[in-house]
Design an enzyme around this catalytic site. Structure first.
Site, PDB file in Angstrom:
ATOM      1  CB  CYS A   2      -0.864   0.031   1.261  1.00  0.00           C
ATOM      2  SG  CYS A   2      -1.732  -1.513   1.554  1.00  0.00           S
ATOM      3  NE  ARG A  27       4.026   1.837  -1.768  1.00  0.00           N
ATOM      4  CZ  ARG A  27       5.212   1.264  -1.742  1.00  0.00           C
ATOM      5  NH1 ARG A  27       6.129   1.616  -2.602  1.00  0.00           N
ATOM      6  NH2 ARG A  27       5.509   0.350  -0.839  1.00  0.00           N
ATOM      7  CD1 TRP A  75      -3.135  -4.370  -4.964  1.00  0.00           C
ATOM      8  CD2 TRP A  75      -2.223  -5.748  -3.459  1.00  0.00           C
ATOM      9  NE1 TRP A  75      -3.005  -5.610  -5.548  1.00  0.00           N
ATOM     10  CE2 TRP A  75      -2.449  -6.479  -4.651  1.00  0.00           C
ATOM     11  CE3 TRP A  75      -1.654  -6.409  -2.374  1.00  0.00           C
ATOM     12  CZ2 TRP A  75      -2.126  -7.824  -4.788  1.00  0.00           C
ATOM     13  CZ3 TRP A  75      -1.336  -7.760  -2.509  1.00  0.00           C
ATOM     14  CH2 TRP A  75      -1.572  -8.453  -3.707  1.00  0.00           C
ATOM     15  CG  ASN A 101       3.298  -0.627   2.634  1.00  0.00           C
ATOM     16  OD1 ASN A 101       2.729  -1.602   2.145  1.00  0.00           O
ATOM     17  ND2 ASN A 101       4.480  -0.207   2.230  1.00  0.00           N
ATOM     18  N   GLY A 102       2.137  -3.137   4.802  1.00  0.00           N
ATOM     19  CA  GLY A 102       2.853  -4.344   5.213  1.00  0.00           C
ATOM     20  C   GLY A 102       1.876  -5.371   5.753  1.00  0.00           C
ATOM     21  CD  GLU A 481       8.891  -8.281 -19.386  1.00  0.00           C
ATOM     22  OE1 GLU A 481       8.813  -9.197 -18.557  1.00  0.00           O
ATOM     23  OE2 GLU A 481       8.538  -7.109 -19.135  1.00  0.00           O
ATOM     24  CE  LYS A 485       5.256  -5.444 -18.936  1.00  0.00           C
ATOM     25  NZ  LYS A 485       6.355  -5.909 -18.186  1.00  0.00           N
ATOM     26  CD  GLU A 488       2.632  -6.724 -16.057  1.00  0.00           C
ATOM     27  OE1 GLU A 488       2.530  -6.780 -14.835  1.00  0.00           O
ATOM     28  OE2 GLU A 488       3.716  -6.497 -16.618  1.00  0.00           O
ATOM     29  CG  HIS A 504       7.437 -31.791 -26.414  1.00  0.00           C
ATOM     30  ND1 HIS A 504       7.738 -33.105 -26.656  1.00  0.00           N
ATOM     31  CD2 HIS A 504       8.412 -31.056 -27.007  1.00  0.00           C
ATOM     32  CE1 HIS A 504       8.872 -33.176 -27.346  1.00  0.00           C
ATOM     33  NE2 HIS A 504       9.299 -31.939 -27.579  1.00  0.00           N
ATOM     34  CE  LYS A 603       6.781   0.018 -11.186  1.00  0.00           C
ATOM     35  NZ  LYS A 603       6.896  -0.611 -12.510  1.00  0.00           N
TER      36      LYS A 603
HETATM   37  O1  M6R Z   1      10.215  -4.402  -8.156  1.00  0.00           O
HETATM   38  P1  M6R Z   1      10.590  -5.718  -8.717  1.00  0.00           P
HETATM   39  O2  M6R Z   1      11.440  -5.606  -9.950  1.00  0.00           O
HETATM   40  O3  M6R Z   1      11.254  -6.615  -7.718  1.00  0.00           O
HETATM   41  O4  M6R Z   1       9.241  -6.386  -9.143  1.00  0.00           O
HETATM   42  C1  M6R Z   1       9.198  -7.686  -9.629  1.00  0.00           C
HETATM   43  C2  M6R Z   1       7.859  -7.989 -10.243  1.00  0.00           C
HETATM   44  O5  M6R Z   1       6.834  -7.830  -9.300  1.00  0.00           O
HETATM   45  C3  M6R Z   1       7.565  -7.088 -11.433  1.00  0.00           C
HETATM   46  O6  M6R Z   1       8.542  -7.202 -12.422  1.00  0.00           O
HETATM   47  C4  M6R Z   1       6.189  -7.421 -12.027  1.00  0.00           C
HETATM   48  O7  M6R Z   1       6.235  -8.673 -12.626  1.00  0.00           O
HETATM   49  C5  M6R Z   1       5.759  -6.334 -12.995  1.00  0.00           C
HETATM   50  N1  M6R Z   1       4.360  -6.071 -12.846  1.00  0.00           N
HETATM   51  C6  M6R Z   1       6.024  -6.683 -14.406  1.00  0.00           C
HETATM   52  O8  M6R Z   1       5.571  -5.722 -15.295  1.00  0.00           O
END
Ligand code: M6R
Length: 608
Positions: A2, A27, A75, A101-102, A481, A485, A488, A504, A603
């Site tokens: 958060c 966040r 969050w 936050n936590g 990747e 992308k 998400e 396979h 994030k």
């Molecule tokens: O802050 P970080 O690089 O450790 O985050 C890792 C993942 O949570 C982050 O890369 C996540 O997969 C992103 N949403 C990808 O776009």
């Protein structure tokens, strides 16, 4: 995870706190709340939904007068998003308010004990237990109450706390969740991240684990968990103030995609000196680099994908065995590290809970850890033995783009440095690699020029059900990747497979018109990937290929081809990912998705 913000000073707190929260919405964005202290009373407003709802409800903070306040953007972890579960949480009398936050790990046991003492809980959150514990221990001295509570709670937390009886102070605490404090002539601030207060001050203190901060009008005081006063050094933030703004782009994601040439330059340039790679932060002599026997790379999400690419690069160029782990697996699989192992953790935020735990596991086993991190002063940056920063600047969109590119650049530099030190990269190859590395920013720029073409193509797939990404070697890492992308940002189901693995099993999912994105940037593997493209095409797939200029042969097997400029194959990831990022972005825009804040995501994942 958060976001928390707090302000106390000579100005109205609510608008400042709301403004700060708006910079932290990445966040968490399922609900938000404010607590403002005015004339000895705490007024609390919370609302489920985006921060906008809270802003409207409070008329931009106007309905909540007062010059001390804390706020939260959530969050959800414990309890669904709802007004009740939103922060701030408070004691029965409403005289103590907390934002958190936590995660409080032992909250169930604590809740039970507090209930036995007659405390009533109104939310399903772990945080509420803090409000009641503070109430229980508070006998007029906030610091004393806070330190007593800290000795009882387990878990991770960054807290902002108001006590109605202490209208001149805000208290804040940190353990394993990020927290900064800042100051200017108008007052003092706390926040989960720098962008929240960058508009107001560049003088920032990174709060350390188990430290308490008292914001007292225009002065900050720091204390240990035992209440002893501490001296702390301020850090001056030199980010461009616009870095955390959209600057005319429709979304942060698009802006950040466009910032990639600069990101690559900023990460690479300072480390190329007189034609050599100089990574001072490594703190390792050539002899030490020669003695490395194995590299363990640990990360999550996109950062993990750069690790997968790095495995191919390090093994190919440096001839060092590399193991790549998703951090949440590494931490619980009793990893075997042996003498000569180098551990690298990669993280944009530097706060990802699993990556941080993996770092600690490696350190516990007695190994030094190199962190490749973007956020300066983050937990991973502080706990790693050595830190190589990726100079991507603040990344706001939840889907990473520019930080991913910066991580790749840092890994290229590291591979070149290692290869040079160990003699696997001779002068000629080194010269070629350096030249190609320097060309990357311009080549990325060229690819960004294909935006409209990619947008037109993406518009055709706004209604897609499934999209597959395939590739071999580094192209498989790129596919991972590209696929992440897409899912998400646009919620289109997508999978990435090593191209040779298709037959396979996954090939059974190919139907008439299914889009298969074939990444083919490794000349050695062109023919092999073409064979796989032909196989899926024969089953009705529509094949879009991403390949290097000159690979005309691919046109026989692909329905649509996007070319990337020629570069060293080890650097192809940095180029091929650009059209895939744009593709995901435009599918998401076409579907009307909330590109910068995709559903269910945040994030930085500071919880397990
Ligand atoms: O802050 P970080 O690089 O450790 O985050 C890792 C993942 O949570 C982050 O890369 C996540 O997969 C992103 N949403 C990808 O776009």
């Amino acid at each position: 995870m958060c976001g928390i913000v707090g302000y106390i000073g000579s100005r109205e707190a609510a608008p400042i706190v709301l403004d700060g929260l708006s910079k932290l919405e990445y966040r968490g964005y399922d609900s938000a709340g404010l607590a403002i202290l005015n004339n000895g009373e705490i007024q609390i407003t919370k609302a489920v939904g985006r921060l906008k709802v809270l802003e409207n409800l409070t008329h931009g903070g106007e309905t909540m007068p007062g010059s001390a306040g804390i706020g939260h953007t959530r969050w959800a972890t414990h309890g669904a998003p709802s007004d009740m579960n939103s922060h701030p949480h408070f004691n029965k009398e409403g005289t103590i308010a907390v934002v958190h936050n936590g995660i409080i790990e032992n909250y169930i046991a604590l809740k039970k004990k507090m209930q036995d003492k007659g405390y009533e809980f109104v939310s399903e959150t772990d945080t509420e237990v803090l409000a009641h514990l503070l109430d229980y221990y508070y006998k007029g001295n906030p610091l004393e109450a806070i330190t007593k509570v800290l000795h009882r709670v387990e878990g991770s937390y960054a807290l902002g706390i108001l006590f109605a009886e202490h209208p001149g102070d805000i208290y804040a605490v940190r353990k394993d969740s990020p927290l900064i404090a800042g100051q200017n002539d108008d007052g003092c601030f706390i926040a989960s991240d720098v962008p929240a207060i960058l508009k107001y001050t560049r003088t920032v203190y990174y709060v350390d684990n188990q430290e308490v901060v008292r914001l007292s009008g225009d002065k900050l005081y720091f204390y240990s968990v035992d209440g002893e006063e501490l001296n702390k050094e301020a850090v001056t933030i030199d980010w461009d103030a616009n870095a955390a703004e959209k600057e005319g782009y429709e979304h942060f994601m698009l802006k950040e995609i466009y910032e990639q040439p600069k990101t690559v330059t900023d990460t690479v340039s300072p480390r190329v000196k007189n034609g050599e790679i100089v990574i001072e932060e490594l703190n390792m002599t050539d002899e030490e680099l020669q003695n490395i026997k194995r590299i363990h790379i640990v990360a999550c999400g996109s950062a993990y994908h750069t690790g997968v690419a790095a495995k191919y690069i390090f093994e190919g160029l440096v001839r060092i065995p590399v193991e790549v782990d998703v951090a949440s697996e590494f931490r619980y699989r009793s990893p075997i590290l042996q003498e000569g192992s180098m551990v690298i953790v990669i993280s944009q935020s530097g706060e990802t809970a699993d990556t941080l735990a993996a770092l600690r596991e490696a350190k516990k086993q007695g190994y030094k850890v190199l962190g490749i991190v973007n956020v300066v002063g983050s937990s991973i940056a502080r706990e790693a033995d050595n830190v190589m920063y990726t100079w991507a600047g603040p990344e706001i969109a939840v889907a990473t783009t520019k930080a991913y590119s910066a991580q790749l650049s840092a890994l290229y530099l590291l591979a070149m440095k290692l290869g040079r030190a160990r003699g696997t990269i001779g002068d000629e190859l080194f010269g070629e690699l350096l030249e190609d590395l320097r060309k990357l920013p311009n080549q990325i720029e060229l690819l960004l020029g294909q935006k409209q073409k990619i947008q037109r193509f993406a518009n055709r797939y706004v209604g897609a059900k499934d999209i597959f990404f395939v590739g071999r070697g580094i192209d498989y890492a790129i596919s991972l990747e590209g696929s992440l992308k897409l899912k998400e940002t646009s919620y289109v189901h997508s999978e990435a497979y090593p191209a040779g693995e298709l037959k396979h099993g996954p090939i059974s999912l190919i139907e008439d018109g299914t889009l298969v994105v074939a990444v083919s940037t490794q000349p050695m593997l062109y023919q092999k990937t073409i064979s796989n493209m032909v196989e899926v095409k024969a089953r009705g797939a529509f094949v879009m290929a991403v390949t290097c200029e000159g690979n005309k042969a691919i046109e026989k097997a692909a329905d649509y081809v996007l070319y990337i400029p020629e570069s060293n194959p080890y650097f192809a990831n940095s180029l091929a990912i650009i059209p895939l990022q744009l593709f995901s972005y435009y599918v998401a825009v076409g579907k009307g998705c909330d590109v910068d804040k995709p559903r269910n995501l945040a994030k930085s994942v500071t919880v397990e």
